[in-house]
Write an enzyme that holds these catalytic residues in place. Sequence first.
Site, PDB file in Angstrom:
ATOM      1  N   SER A 118       0.761  -1.612  -0.218  1.00 48.37           N
ATOM      2  CA  SER A 118      -0.225  -0.304  -0.215  1.00 48.37           C
ATOM      3  C   SER A 118       0.157   1.318  -0.148  1.00 48.37           C
ATOM      4  CB  SER A 118      -0.888   0.078   1.580  1.00 48.37           C
ATOM      5  OG  SER A 118      -1.985   1.209   0.910  1.00 48.37           O
ATOM      6  N   LYS A 159      -3.389   2.751  -2.692  1.00 54.00           N
ATOM      7  CA  LYS A 159      -2.405   4.217  -1.312  1.00 54.00           C
ATOM      8  C   LYS A 159      -4.016   3.327  -0.015  1.00 54.00           C
ATOM      9  CE  LYS A 159      -1.576   8.286  -2.600  1.00 54.00           C
ATOM     10  NZ  LYS A 159      -0.722   8.675  -0.856  1.00 54.00           N
ATOM     11  N   ASN A 189      -5.467  -1.255   7.235  1.00 50.15           N
ATOM     12  CA  ASN A 189      -4.263  -0.291   7.774  1.00 50.15           C
ATOM     13  C   ASN A 189      -4.075   0.023   9.105  1.00 50.15           C
ATOM     14  OD1 ASN A 189      -2.515   1.305   8.110  1.00 50.15           O
ATOM     15  ND2 ASN A 189      -2.716   2.523   6.947  1.00 50.15           N
ATOM     16  N   CYS A 194      -3.364   3.923  11.524  1.00 52.66           N
ATOM     17  CA  CYS A 194      -3.479   5.224  12.506  1.00 52.66           C
ATOM     18  C   CYS A 194      -3.381   5.340  13.659  1.00 52.66           C
ATOM     19  CB  CYS A 194      -4.885   4.842  11.120  1.00 52.66           C
ATOM     20  SG  CYS A 194      -5.987   6.485  11.159  1.00 52.66           S
ATOM     21  N   THR A 240       5.197   0.486   7.798  1.00 55.12           N
ATOM     22  CA  THR A 240       7.077   1.667   8.648  1.00 55.12           C
ATOM     23  C   THR A 240       7.182   0.864   9.844  1.00 55.12           C
ATOM     24  OG1 THR A 240       5.964   3.917   8.166  1.00 55.12           O
ATOM     25  CG2 THR A 240       7.032   2.963   6.566  1.00 55.12           C
ATOM     26  N   GLY A 282      12.934   0.544   3.261  1.00 56.30           N
ATOM     27  CA  GLY A 282      13.808   0.126   2.653  1.00 56.30           C
ATOM     28  C   GLY A 282      14.481  -0.879   3.549  1.00 56.30           C
ATOM     29  N   GLY A 318       8.620  -5.114   3.905  1.00 56.34           N
ATOM     30  CA  GLY A 318       9.265  -5.198   4.685  1.00 56.34           C
ATOM     31  C   GLY A 318      10.708  -5.294   3.685  1.00 56.34           C
ATOM     32  N   GLY A 319      11.838  -3.476   2.985  1.00 51.80           N
ATOM     33  CA  GLY A 319      12.995  -3.922   2.789  1.00 51.80           C
ATOM     34  C   GLY A 319      13.540  -4.978   1.851  1.00 51.80           C
ATOM     35  N   GLY A 337       7.597  -2.449  -1.540  1.00 46.53           N
ATOM     36  CA  GLY A 337       7.292  -1.293  -0.696  1.00 46.53           C
ATOM     37  C   GLY A 337       8.237  -0.279  -1.973  1.00 46.53           C
TER      38      GLY A 337
END
Lengths: 257, 314
Positions: free
Chosen positions: B23, B47, B128, B131, B195, B215, B241-242, B263
């Site tokens: 996302s 998104k 998600n 939030c 993240t 990343g 993740g990365g 991502g």
Amino acid sequence: MEAKSFQIKKNIHLTEKLHLLELEGSFLQSPVPGQFIHIKIDPFFLRRPFSIAGYNDNTLKILYRVVGRATEVLSEKEAGDSLNVIGPLGNGFPVNNNYKSIFLVGGGTGIAPLLFLTDTLIRKNLNISFFYGARTSECIAFHLLPYGVDYIFSTNDGSYGYKGLIGEVMQQHIKKNGKPDIIYGGGPYQMLKQLAKISAKHKTPAFVSLENRMACGTGICYGCVTKIKDKTGWEYKRVCKDGPVFNTEEVIWENNP
Amino acid sequence: MGKQSLKIALNKLNLKTPIIVASGIFSYGEIDIGYLDYKKLGAVVTKTITINPKEGNPQPRLWETPSGMINCIGLQNPGIKEFIRKKLYSANIPNVKTIVSISGESVDEVKKLTEMLVKKDVKVIELNLSCPNVNRQNLMVSQNPEDTYRFVKAVKEICRSKTLIAKVSPNVTDITETALAAEDGGADILSLINTLKAIAIDTEKRGVIEGGLSGPAIKPVGLKAVYDTYQKVDIPLIGIGGITTGQDALEYILAGASAIGIGSALFSNPYIADQICETLTVFLERNNLKNLSDATGLLNEKNKTGAKKSRKKH
Ligand SMILES: Cc1cc2nc3c(=O)[nH]c(=O)nc-3n(C[C@H](O)[C@H](O)[C@H](O)COP(=O)(O)OP(=O)(O)OC[C@H]3O[C@@H](n4cnc5c(N)ncnc54)[C@H](O)[C@@H]3O)c2cc1C
Ligand SMILES: Cc1cc2nc3c(=O)[nH]c(=O)nc-3n(C[C@H](O)[C@H](O)[C@H](O)COP(=O)(O)O)c2cc1C
Ligand code: FES
């Protein structure tokens, strides 16, 4: 747009921190002035955006300044090395056959997209004045400037051409010789902001190439946005996808971008 | 190549490859970026969409960090109504599933969002949970297992026949607690991780950039989250993740992921989907495995001891 490896033909140090990069190869879709490319420079995670400064004979030109880590690494690359490039990206400068008298106004590396634009306009026998602002005479890329155009220079220290800001020099020029049909600009934010004021004052349309930090360069991440006017007020638009060329009238110019 | 297949089923969600674009990485799937081979993708997550339009955060929104980046986009989006009107149907890439990501600051908000999407027959929803929760001053929903349970349960009750993915934040002491809460709430699949909270300092402009780190820098964190969670829950995991190379994706699968999310690497590596397919196929061939699901969790402790730890239910 496509992703592709280009071989370096030339990577030369021009003046002070200014460099010229020539890449060998072509895109499926020919770029237009104002568009940019996104270069992968290892070991950095994100790509770096650069305006296309010229494109012909299987050669893609970039004019860049060493400002940080990735541009430093780029300056150490040699002919024969390869770079992965995504491009051409973004929208170019709108050109119109009714524009006969044209002002190009560039500061620093902001002249890059204007050099490409000059290449394409020069063939049309137009009346072109190129206003070029730099910090000192050492920062001016003289031998990249095409013939057939009137140049007006200014430097911050007065070491070449007028002393002062290029926008003011252009303003004086307009007062003396009249206004052009269109202004195209590229350079530091504050310079473009001043251009926007002059363009509004003289009711002359102006299109400028904006810059911002980028991640995707293709419009998918919403990282590079800037405030652009819309019907109800403003909206964050993407510099990479909705720009990088914008009409100065649409941009909300901020004090501290 | 042999008969190896990268097809994968995550509960009811069937994907032609395990590669999902995470996302916030690919807008709403409406832009053809030209260099990505869609044949290699299983799904695209949009998104995150909220009830009301969000203008997003001011600049700077991006900052490169060692082996990664910080983003603070601020969930810029046109709101659910405009999304349904303009973006939902533009997001259809042939043979690639669209997963709609939603987020709300209260149970009411996420229920409303789900109702509207169910009406439009959206088949897969990702909730998600990173939030902020309006009732808990800046705490994210997924930083509290009780809230996680309530939010997921409320959404699942409205979309019983659909697939619900819960996306959890790594900004907690023990991510498996959040994962269990989401499973108990009725999530069909878990996405992990989002993240990590981080800042960068701009010494030149004297500013602080606060946002989420992504990343290669976060890969070991994501891997452990998947590894640990695989031992605790029964539902399939999407490892995120990365992931930057085929090898990274393989590691996630072996740790316990059924599928993987790409991502921020998509921004710079145009060949990532091809590389992942290649690496996974070669691994299956070399190890005489027919299906990708045979590789899921292969190197996880759970499959060595066979034991699943006992736990309390929500
Ligand atoms: C559409 C576009 C076209 C561009 N065209 C050119 C060009 O033709 N020639 C050229 O020399 N540069 C151009 N730039 C700027 C160039 O991308 C940056 O100078 C470069 O990314 C810096 O990388 P670095 O790692 O060396 O610097 P970093 O170490 O990342 O940063 C050093 C300095 O550069 C600034 N900077 C970093 N990224 C950007 C960015 N994306 N835009 C503007 N400033 C930035 C930082 O604020 C900092 O002051 C363009 C940028 C954009 C968005
Ligand atoms: C620019 C950007 C925007 C993101 N937006 C969202 C979002 O809207 N919703 C969400 O659940 N995750 C969002 N994420 C998180 C990613 O989906 C992913 O979980 C995270 O980046 C870790 O993966 P990576 O290290 O491969 O990037 C975003 C990440 C980035 C870099
Ligand atoms: S850099 Fe991603 S939208 Fe412009």
